[in-house]
Scaffold this active site. Structure first.
Site, mmCIF file in Angstrom:
data_model
loop_
_atom_site.group_PDB
_atom_site.id
_atom_site.type_symbol
_atom_site.label_atom_id
_atom_site.label_comp_id
_atom_site.label_asym_id
_atom_site.label_seq_id
_atom_site.Cartn_x
_atom_site.Cartn_y
_atom_site.Cartn_z
ATOM 1 N N CYS A 62 0.852 -1.194 0.000
ATOM 2 C CA CYS A 62 0.000 0.000 0.000
ATOM 3 C C CYS A 62 0.883 1.238 0.000
ATOM 4 O O CYS A 62 1.815 1.352 0.803
ATOM 5 C CB CYS A 62 -0.913 0.006 1.227
ATOM 6 S SG CYS A 62 -1.947 1.496 1.356
ATOM 7 N N CYS A 71 -2.237 0.239 9.327
ATOM 8 C CA CYS A 71 -1.406 -0.968 9.292
ATOM 9 C C CYS A 71 -0.044 -0.691 9.918
ATOM 10 O O CYS A 71 0.518 0.392 9.754
ATOM 11 C CB CYS A 71 -1.194 -1.454 7.854
ATOM 12 S SG CYS A 71 -2.655 -2.183 7.096
ATOM 13 N N CYS A 149 -8.285 1.243 0.025
ATOM 14 C CA CYS A 149 -7.565 0.525 1.083
ATOM 15 C C CYS A 149 -7.481 -0.939 0.673
ATOM 16 O O CYS A 149 -8.509 -1.620 0.569
ATOM 17 C CB CYS A 149 -8.294 0.672 2.415
ATOM 18 S SG CYS A 149 -7.560 -0.305 3.749
ATOM 19 N N GLN A 249 -17.993 -9.421 13.245
ATOM 20 C CA GLN A 249 -16.593 -9.838 13.140
ATOM 21 C C GLN A 249 -15.965 -9.210 11.897
ATOM 22 O O GLN A 249 -16.626 -9.031 10.874
ATOM 23 C CB GLN A 249 -16.485 -11.356 13.089
ATOM 24 C CG GLN A 249 -16.932 -12.062 14.353
ATOM 25 C CD GLN A 249 -16.005 -11.832 15.543
ATOM 26 O OE1 GLN A 249 -14.928 -11.261 15.405
ATOM 27 N NE2 GLN A 249 -16.444 -12.275 16.723
ATOM 28 N N CYS A 370 -11.013 -10.744 22.103
ATOM 29 C CA CYS A 370 -10.200 -9.917 21.211
ATOM 30 C C CYS A 370 -9.114 -9.181 21.985
ATOM 31 O O CYS A 370 -8.459 -8.293 21.444
ATOM 32 C CB CYS A 370 -11.081 -8.918 20.454
ATOM 33 S SG CYS A 370 -11.963 -7.771 21.535
#
Length: 412
Positions: A62, A71, A149, A249, A370
């Site tokens: 990217c 990221c 993205c 999710q 999570c």
């Protein structure tokens, strides 16, 4: 003046760690073994030249990488990335003892993330004001205006342009917006936050965007503006109509892998409980084999689960109940009616509910989390109550970030 640093290890956020005169220095986008020239400020470093690159450094895919805060690890080779990410869980589990079995990392990125929340901000003034849409820079409130993205599913490719179009409609308010776009089986589902309820003229203009961008549904703060089609998410055999902005999710593959792990761990149960059930990604799968009692504080999610269960053939009964499990957890006596249960709380964990589970006689308990830190806290409660932690599986549906999902199996 730059300092010359040698990166020794990776940190919990994916940054490289070097030893400095006053302690560790954290340098994003660097790898172990690299020698770098870096500007330092306290315990933070900012890499300039990579004087000796690691053989495990790869080219990011990217063009916004290192600028966009989304990221953190696109520069890591796959093997290094998998070892680092699994290591996050292994390190957390060391607080429970060295004997905890940790499975290999499960890659659940699939086709990409099926939901994105884009920030909308404005540049210019007056008639020249134009909307920008994207993510914030790392450790900053500065927006990166995105064209696309690449970690999103292909259906979300138009999301930045759509968010800018929404921003233009609402620019008269000059308020920061969050535009959440979800890819569903029937089209894009959009919810706008931050604007307040639109005027009639704004509502008409937003409604026009539904046709122009072929959206399934558009809402503002959960209130419907226009639905061209009913948005549908597949969960096992069922099709669920998600309430606007309801929890989901991150990836379709992630939900499927989590569901398979939970279902396998609870196989053979005749009566199951699903705590913090949401719209039912576990309940609807468990009901293929077992009667299920499902609980969640989100009334719209419970309503969506009830409707999906009623419309799906071949399922055992699902009793879905709205209940705040933080303030009113199921008691040990209530839990004793079940052969097995799964609980999947928000990031804060479920300490109060875990204490009731620990006092119960439920034979099999599955925890989905999570957050490894709050999971360890809740796991300690279960272990102190007589449960044995059999195994933990890390599931990676947040590729290129430090976020990690896990499934843990406990037995009496």
């Amino acid at each position: 003046m730059s300092d010359i640093l040698t990166i020794d290890s990776l940190g919990a956020r994916g940054e490289g760690i070097a030893s400095g005169p006053a302690g560790p220095i954290f340098v994003p986008y660097t790898l172990p073994g690299e020698t770098i020239a870096a500007e330092t400020a306290g315990d933070r470093g900012y890499a300039g030249d990579i004087l000796s690159p690691s053989p495990e450094r790869i080219a990011p895919f990217c063009r916004h990488f290192t600028q966009c805060g989304g990221c953190a690890t696109q520069h890591m080779a796959p093997a290094l990335y998998a070892a680092w990410k699994r290591g996050l869980l292994v390190t957390a589990l060391q607080r429970l003892g060295p004997e905890v079995e940790t499975a290999p990392l499960v890659d659940a990125h699939g086709a990409g993330r099926r939901r994105v929340t884009l920030h909308v901000r404005y540049a210019g003034t007056g008639r020249a004001m134009r909307a920008q849409a994207g993510f914030m820079r790392a450790r900053s409130h500065t927006l990166i205006d995105l064209d696309a993205c690449p970690i999103l599913v292909p259906a979300l490719k138009p999301a930045p342009a759509l968010a800018r179009a929404i921003g233009q409609v609402l620019k008269g308010r000059a308020k920061p917006l969050d535009v959440q776009v979800t890819a569903t089986l029937t089209g894009l589902d959009v919810d706008i936050r931050g604007s307040g309820q639109p005027s009639e003229a704004e509502r008409l203009a937003l409604g026009a965007l539904v046709g122009e961008h072929d959206l399934a549904r558009l809402s503002v703060h959960g209130a419907l503006v226009l639905a061209a089609r009913t948005p549908i998410i597949a969960m096992g055999k069922a099709g669920v109509v998600p309430p606007p902005a309801s929890f989901l999710q991150a990836t379709e593959a992630g939900e499927a892998r989590l569901g398979a792990l939970v279902s396998a761990a609870m196989a053979g149960a005749k009566r199951s409980a699903d705590l913090f059930c949401g719209m039912g990604p576990f309940a609807l799968r468990l009901a293929e084999k077992s009667a299920v009692a499902a609980f969640d504080s989100a009334g719209p999610a419970i309503a969506a689960l009830k409707t999906a269960a009623a419309r799906t053939q071949g399922l055992k009964p699902i009793a879905a109940t709205e209940r705040d499990l933080f303030r009113r957890p199921l008691t040990a006596t209530e839990l004793n009616a079940f052969d097995a249960l799964v609980f999947d709380p928000p990031r804060a964990g479920a300490e109060a509910q875990a204490r009731q589970i620990a006092a119960s006689r439920v034979a099999r308990v599955v925890a989905v989390s999570c957050d490894p830190g709050t999971f360890v806290r809740d796991a300690r409660v279960l272990i102190a109550g007589g449960y044995r932690l059999e195994r933990v599986t890390p599931v990676d549906q947040f590729r290129h970030s430090a976020h990690l999902e896990l499934v843990a199996v406990f037995s009496r």
